[in-house]
Design a protein around this motif. Structure first.
Motif, PDB file in Angstrom:
ATOM      1  N   THR A  71       0.820  -1.210   0.000  1.00 27.02           N
ATOM      2  CA  THR A  71       0.000   0.000   0.000  1.00 27.02           C
ATOM      3  C   THR A  71       0.854   1.259   0.000  1.00 27.02           C
ATOM      4  O   THR A  71       0.475   2.273  -0.600  1.00 27.02           O
ATOM      5  N   LEU A 107     -10.975   2.632  -0.289  1.00 27.26           N
ATOM      6  CA  LEU A 107     -10.423   3.967  -0.038  1.00 27.26           C
ATOM      7  C   LEU A 107     -10.136   4.186   1.442  1.00 27.26           C
ATOM      8  O   LEU A 107      -9.152   4.862   1.795  1.00 27.26           O
ATOM      9  N   ARG A 108     -10.960   3.621   2.319  1.00 30.31           N
ATOM     10  CA  ARG A 108     -10.715   3.773   3.751  1.00 30.31           C
ATOM     11  C   ARG A 108      -9.436   3.030   4.165  1.00 30.31           C
ATOM     12  O   ARG A 108      -8.626   3.549   4.944  1.00 30.31           O
ATOM     13  N   PHE A 116      -6.930   2.337   2.169  1.00 29.31           N
ATOM     14  CA  PHE A 116      -5.802   3.030   1.535  1.00 29.31           C
ATOM     15  C   PHE A 116      -5.387   4.254   2.345  1.00 29.31           C
ATOM     16  O   PHE A 116      -4.188   4.501   2.551  1.00 29.31           O
ATOM     17  N   LYS A 117      -6.342   5.033   2.831  1.00 36.48           N
ATOM     18  CA  LYS A 117      -6.021   6.236   3.592  1.00 36.48           C
ATOM     19  C   LYS A 117      -5.450   5.907   4.975  1.00 36.48           C
ATOM     20  O   LYS A 117      -4.641   6.663   5.520  1.00 36.48           O
ATOM     21  N   GLU A 118      -5.859   4.786   5.550  1.00 37.03           N
ATOM     22  CA  GLU A 118      -5.320   4.405   6.859  1.00 37.03           C
ATOM     23  C   GLU A 118      -3.868   3.971   6.774  1.00 37.03           C
ATOM     24  O   GLU A 118      -3.089   4.205   7.709  1.00 37.03           O
ATOM     25  N   ASN A 173      -1.765   4.662   3.972  1.00 35.22           N
ATOM     26  CA  ASN A 173      -0.955   5.535   3.124  1.00 35.22           C
ATOM     27  C   ASN A 173      -1.462   6.963   3.297  1.00 35.22           C
ATOM     28  O   ASN A 173      -2.517   7.325   2.785  1.00 35.22           O
ATOM     29  N   LYS A 174      -0.706   7.770   4.030  1.00 34.80           N
ATOM     30  CA  LYS A 174      -1.122   9.139   4.317  1.00 34.80           C
ATOM     31  C   LYS A 174      -0.752  10.116   3.207  1.00 34.80           C
ATOM     32  O   LYS A 174      -1.272  11.235   3.174  1.00 34.80           O
ATOM     33  N   GLU A 175       0.143   9.725   2.307  1.00 31.28           N
ATOM     34  CA  GLU A 175       0.628  10.652   1.284  1.00 31.28           C
ATOM     35  C   GLU A 175      -0.019  10.426  -0.080  1.00 31.28           C
ATOM     36  O   GLU A 175       0.090  11.285  -0.953  1.00 31.28           O
ATOM     37  N   ILE A 222      -6.231  10.738  -3.885  1.00 32.81           N
ATOM     38  CA  ILE A 222      -7.458  10.105  -4.390  1.00 32.81           C
ATOM     39  C   ILE A 222      -8.192  11.132  -5.236  1.00 32.81           C
ATOM     40  O   ILE A 222      -8.428  12.263  -4.794  1.00 32.81           O
ATOM     41  N   GLN A 256     -13.218   9.855   0.855  1.00 28.31           N
ATOM     42  CA  GLN A 256     -12.023  10.341   1.559  1.00 28.31           C
ATOM     43  C   GLN A 256     -11.456  11.589   0.882  1.00 28.31           C
ATOM     44  O   GLN A 256     -10.247  11.733   0.696  1.00 28.31           O
ATOM     45  N   ARG A 315     -11.708  16.069   0.314  1.00 22.49           N
ATOM     46  CA  ARG A 315     -12.023  17.333   0.975  1.00 22.49           C
ATOM     47  C   ARG A 315     -12.451  18.414  -0.010  1.00 22.49           C
ATOM     48  O   ARG A 315     -13.167  19.332   0.370  1.00 22.49           O
TER      49      ARG A 315
END
Length: 563
Positions: A29, A53-54, A56-58, A60-62, A65, A91, A93
């Protein structure tokens, strides 16, 4: 797949395979640069994409998407702040909105506008009469639903305009789903009738007169009161005056009874021999108005190609390469059935004209012959069905007469029972439906008797097939295709047609043509846009444009208030 993931690059993968590889740690990941999500409007709380996506974001912070969607109506349909909910599931903004009226989009597309010719064809008087009758039936069904279900449904959504779309059926069923066990059987029946009436509006402008009348007769046959179909299960709109108008006018478009109808001056000519018709039947075979309009468009295109042939030959003689140019004509239809129908019409209209007939006479004559065959077969089926029902009823009567007694708690056989709705007023609807079914049965029996004494020959002409069979030049073709969504982009880029005829108005395909013109500004392209004037087809197309604009305006307002 693990080696493929490690090697890097751009990978296109389904959500089902990706979630399995993520859970089993087959894909690192932390090496994923970003994820692009297509059709973001399909992502919901229980979808696999939201779970991916959840995860992946947990881990991989960089990574980034990006999600794309071309359906703004999906983000305002239900719930409180649906756009904000979709951003949380994805995920994300930030949201970027690009409507057609955006300044940048408008300036980009209008720099290379296509040569568009809009053609509005009025409906025939009989089609207009059927359309008004179907609309009256829809209004009656909606008013009946509002009477007993106003507390459970959003009354503002129950409009005739919304009933033209397929999403209307889903909307009503979703609102009634929590209380479906409390909804009356009549309401459930009317909900299904709305689907049937909407299909009738679509088939009116797309089906030929013979196929449309055959579809209506199947509805009457399926609604005939039998032992398995009670009075309460009959569709209420069939007993309305507007319902009778639909069936009578639809049959009048195909044929009339000479014994009961005053002969009129009919300008239409048909190629169906009178000897092959049942006695007392005069064929009418009304053509769809768009067919003749399409023939005129093709004749205009042929004249345009001929006028430019001299100029093209002169330019090529000067040494300029024109191999990339072609005269391909692309006709876009609604579905594959219309495509096959139009192919037959275009292939037989010149033969009919040489015989001094209407352009669609040969095709409609063949359909009329198949209609008579179908009617004769339907007569045999209904006859066998009623014979079986009669035998079952006679067995029940004999068994009841043999008993002669009744058990305790049961009703005596000689005692009359008062049935709710059994008065003359309540039962007045059934004779009307029975009379319709009886007339159809008598007509089918008459055609069956005629078919048994006559024969139809469907011999295959090998010589004619060999004469017309061969390879065609790819640069001078008439390609008829159904509208297929994203597949249309690849079709436009591969064919690069010079003439595009939009037979069925579709807003999404119009947008694709605009993008195609932007990508290929040097290629000539002329677009013909066909639409029935003052019809449900026109109203539906304008409603789609208005709903898209309203959806973008609501999304812009919601975006402005989001923190």
């Amino acid at each position: 797949r693990s080696e493929l993931y490690v090697s890097g690059g751009i990978l296109s993968i389904t959500s089902r395979i990706l979630i399995i590889d993520l859970l089993q740690k087959r894909i690192p990941t932390y090496l994923i640069t970003g994820i692009l999500v297509m059709h973001a409007e399909r992502v919901n709380e229980t979808s696999t994409e939201a779970f991916i996506l959840r995860i992946f974001k947990e881990e991989n912070k960089e990574g980034f998407i990006k999600a794309f969607s071309d359906s703004p109506e999906s983000f305002i349909s239900s719930g409180l702040s649906p756009l904000q909910t979709a951003l949380q599931l994805l995920q994300l903004r930030k949201v970027f909105l690009y409507p057609r009226f955006h300044v940048m989009i408008r300036d980009c597309l209008e720099q290379r506008k296509a040569d568009v010719t809009e053609l509005y064809q009025p409906l025939s008087p009989s089609m207009d009469e059927i359309q008004q009758a179907i609309t009256e039936c829809i209004e009656a069904c909606l008013s009946e639903i509002k009477k007993g279900n106003g507390n459970w449904l959003n009354v503002d959504d129950l409009s005739v305009e919304n009933s033209f779309f397929r999403s209307f059926d889903v909307l009503i069923k979703q609102q009634l789903e929590p209380v479906w066990h409390r909804v009356s059987s009549k309401t459930k029946l009317i909900v299904n009738d709305l689907t049937t009436l909407r299909k009738l509006l679509e088939y009116l402008v797309s089906y030929d007169c013979v196929s449309f009348n055959s579809f209506l007769e199947t509805i009457i046959t399926s609604q005939t009161p039998t032992s398995a179909l009670s009075q309460q299960q009959q569709s209420p709109w069939l007993s309305l005056d507007a319902g009778n108008t639909i069936f009578s006018v639809a049959k009048r478009r195909v044929f009339v009874r000479t014994s009961t109808t005053i002969p009129t001056d009919n300008t239409q000519k048909n190629s169906y021999p009178t000897s092959k018709l049942p006695p007392g039947i005069q064929p009418v075979l009304e053509e769809l108005p768009k067919w003749n309009l399409l023939a005129e468009i093709l004749q205009e295109i042929e004249s345009d190609i001929t006028s430019h042939a001299t100029e093209t030959s002169r330019t090529s003689s000067e040494g300029e390469d024109l191999s990339h140019l072609n005269n391909t004509i692309l006709i876009m239809m609604e579905n594959e059935r219309e495509c096959s129908q139009l192919r037959e019409y275009l292939s037989t209209m010149h033969i009919a004209e040489r015989q001094g007939l209407d352009k669609g006479s040969i095709m409609l004559g063949r359909l009329l012959k198949n209609y008579f065959k179908w009617k004769s077969g339907m007569s045999k089926v209904s006859k066998n069905l009623f014979n079986e029902n009669g035998k079952e009823r006679s067995k029940e009567v004999n068994s009841n007469s043999e008993r002669g007694t009744f058990q305790r708690g049961q009703q005596p056989p000689n005692k009359r029972r008062r049935i709710r709705g059994g008065s003359n007023t309540a039962a007045s609807v059934v004779p009307t439906r029975k009379s319709k079914a009886k007339l159809l049965e008598e007509e089918a029996q008459e055609i069956a008797n005629f078919s048994s004494t006559s024969c139809y020959d469907d011999e295959f002409d090998v010589e004619a097939f060999s004469t017309y069979f061969g390879l065609l030049d790819l640069r001078d073709l008439i390609i008829i295709r159904p509208i297929s969504g994203e597949e249309d982009d690849r079709v436009l880029q591969s064919i690069k047609p010079k003439y595009i005829i939009i037979y069925h108005p579709d807003q999404a395909f119009v947008r694709r043509v605009e993008v195609y013109r932007t990508f290929y500004p040097d290629l000539p392209c002329k677009v013909f846009f066909m639409m029935y004037e003052n019809s449900i087809e026109e109203q539906k197309y304008l409603s789609v444009i208005r709903k898209e604009k309203d959806a973008f305006e609501k999304l812009i307002r919601e975006k402005s208030v989001n923190i």
